[in-house]
Design an enzyme around this catalytic site. Sequence first.
Site, PDB file in Angstrom:
ATOM      1  N   HIS B 404       0.811  -1.224   0.000  1.00 46.33           N
ATOM      2  CA  HIS B 404       0.000   0.000   0.000  1.00 46.33           C
ATOM      3  C   HIS B 404       0.844   1.274   0.000  1.00 46.33           C
ATOM      4  CE1 HIS B 404      -3.745   1.972  -0.064  1.00 46.33           C
ATOM      5  NE2 HIS B 404      -4.455   1.069   0.614  1.00 46.33           N
ATOM      6  N   ASP B 408      -2.470   1.929  -4.611  1.00 46.79           N
ATOM      7  CA  ASP B 408      -3.714   2.186  -3.893  1.00 46.79           C
ATOM      8  C   ASP B 408      -4.811   1.278  -4.440  1.00 46.79           C
ATOM      9  OD1 ASP B 408      -2.557   4.213  -2.344  1.00 46.79           O
ATOM     10  OD2 ASP B 408      -2.728   5.586  -4.057  1.00 46.79           O
TER      11      ASP B 408
END
Lengths: 327, 433
Positions: B404, B408
């Site tokens: 992450h 995204d």
Amino acid sequence: MAVISYIEAINQALREEMDRDQKVFILGEDVGLKGGVFKTTEGLYDRFGSERVLDTPLAESAIVGVGIGAAAYGFKPVAEIQFADFIMPAVNQIVSEAAKMRYRSNGDWNCPMVVRAPYGGGVHGGPYHSQCIEAMFCNVPGLKVVAPSTPYDMKGLLKSSIRDDDPVLFLEHKRCYRLIKGDVPEKDYIVPIGKADVKREGEDITVISFGLTLHFALQAAERLAKDGYSAHILDLRTLYPLDKEAILEAARKTGKVLIVHEDNKEGGIGGEVAAMIAEECLFELDAPIKRLGAPDVPAGPFNGVMEKFYMLNPDKIYEAMRELADF
Amino acid sequence: MAENVNMPQLGESVTEGTVSKWLVTVGDTVKKYDPICEVTTDKVNADVPSSFSGTITEIIAEEGETIPVGALMCKIAIEAEESPMPSTVESSPVSLHTGGTAEMKQEHGAKQRYSPSVLKMAQEHNLDLTKITGTGMDGRITRRDLLKIVDGKRTGKVADTFNMKVETQAASLPRVNEENLAVPKQKVSTPDSSAVSVRLNHGDQVIPLTAVRKTIANRMVQSKHETPHAWLMMECDVTGLVHYRSKVKDDFKEKEGFTLTYLPFFIKSAVETLKEFPKLNSQWADDKIIVRKGIHLSVAVATEEALYVPVIKDADQKSIFGLAKAVDELAKKTREGKLTPHDMTGGTFTVNNTGSFGSVLSAPIINHPQAAILTMEAIVKRPVVIDNMIAIRDTMNICLSFDHRVLDGLVCGKFLKSLKKKIESYGYNTTLY
């Protein structure tokens, strides 16, 4: 205290012992009128007469055999073998008779005789005048083998040998006769048989030697000191029986041992010294025990270059000492 | 002259290797590039080639011993080079006197060989010989060294020079791939297992860790620790693919000699989708993100004992057939334990066919330092609603774990959606070659 030569120390010891004890007499080839081929017995014939300084035939077996007989009769003979190389015909007399007399007669008889023999090379003597013969006699119980290196030890040990109640093979290095000089006291003294002597104190390596090579080792030690290493040098003085205590103490001192002798390396006295150290103080050793001796070829090449190759010298000993110090 | 052979860098992130087997013994003559030992490292069993021609004089690392990259493994005496000058007469007698010297030097060259007196003193005075610098020949610790320490004239000192040498050698080794250069390595803090007190009950079995198992553990911990994992899943209708495969698989087997599995189709789709979304073919590099141009696909291959991730190089340049062949070869190599470091390095994205053992849902751990990992789950028949009608279709879940920091949800969602579309579009007009 006077500075005298190695050979002069022998002459003095003989004269003083003959003065001291009427039973002491000398026999050998050319020891009388001529005063010995090396002049060891010079002046003794004049002083003590033909009855106490006997010229003998060229028969070593007879020289020693007569000595044994005289000793049995209560005399104290000092038999000279002109060159140690010539001792072979007398080996039976020395080994089987003189050395065994006390044991074989259950202590009834003993043989207080000294057999003097000039040994060693470096005098351009060739194969019949250069050999080291000590190893052959160093496993004969009943016989003592003495080999001094300095005038002081020479005089003191010869006196001890003459006064000893049992046979002594007394080895004199012929190259040392006039090469080595040293302080010797005027007064009567003796050096005990069976005691080695520390000739130099050091911390880094231990060198065990005797005779001519001891002096070479002392010279090499001076050179080694300039490299920053100090050598501990032990003079065996008596080769049989060995001074075990002194040998082990010297070995323990540095943990690095080099044994040096002029005799051929294999089967030489160095092997016995090394074995003694290996048996008794392995756990104090910091390096393999090293031996330096002559190459295993017959002693005394007559060719000068080859003799130089054969004989140890301070340079060769320095190399071996340096290598051990570096280890 | 003796040369050192050190533990080579056998792949990315490899820091140590275990000598599993020596193929030579002291005294053997080896040619340059001859294998001298087998080493187990970061998931790889490899033969270490000799860097020199010569004679093995000393073997330092023992079988089963794990040593760091760059550490000394063995010594090789190089054949003396021909002297350009004819040997002079003066030099020959020297050998007569120094015969013993060379022997002594060689015999006692190793630093770890201690004399009896040194060992005795070390015991008496409780000295750690490994931490003392020797001043004797070739660094040998002498009795004098210990006497000085005992007398307080010097201190027991860590053998700095020795360690430094190892580090320099490791640093000077050519790196296997560019990732190691670009990414500053972070230190993995491994929990000290020995510190954890574990109570054993009767009948419990203790399994010692193999090098591979240890590596897997370290890599997993590293990835889980460093990478914030996020996870997505989508459902695909693979009815078309199932029909197509069952139609061609028998012919394929006969023609090519190996089974056509579903995996090459999935890899093909994944690679094509990666081309559309290159951001997933990337990695986090602390102060930047590196997007890889080449698409080298890591494919997870499990054996009973361990998990291996061999790499299909330039997967985007291969057809379905080419991918099928590559997968088959790598799987075969893995089973036979013949994977080379080259087979294992350089992956940029991982595909794991978890469906092969029946899983319908998995949350994979990212293959560090990559940015994402994709799993293909089991194909199962399900009732699904199509145009308000219920139909029985072959369906399959695809799962994506992603870093992450790099990616995204939106871009990954788009990626999965595009991938799903590609997988679902397999059918009668698909070409294998």
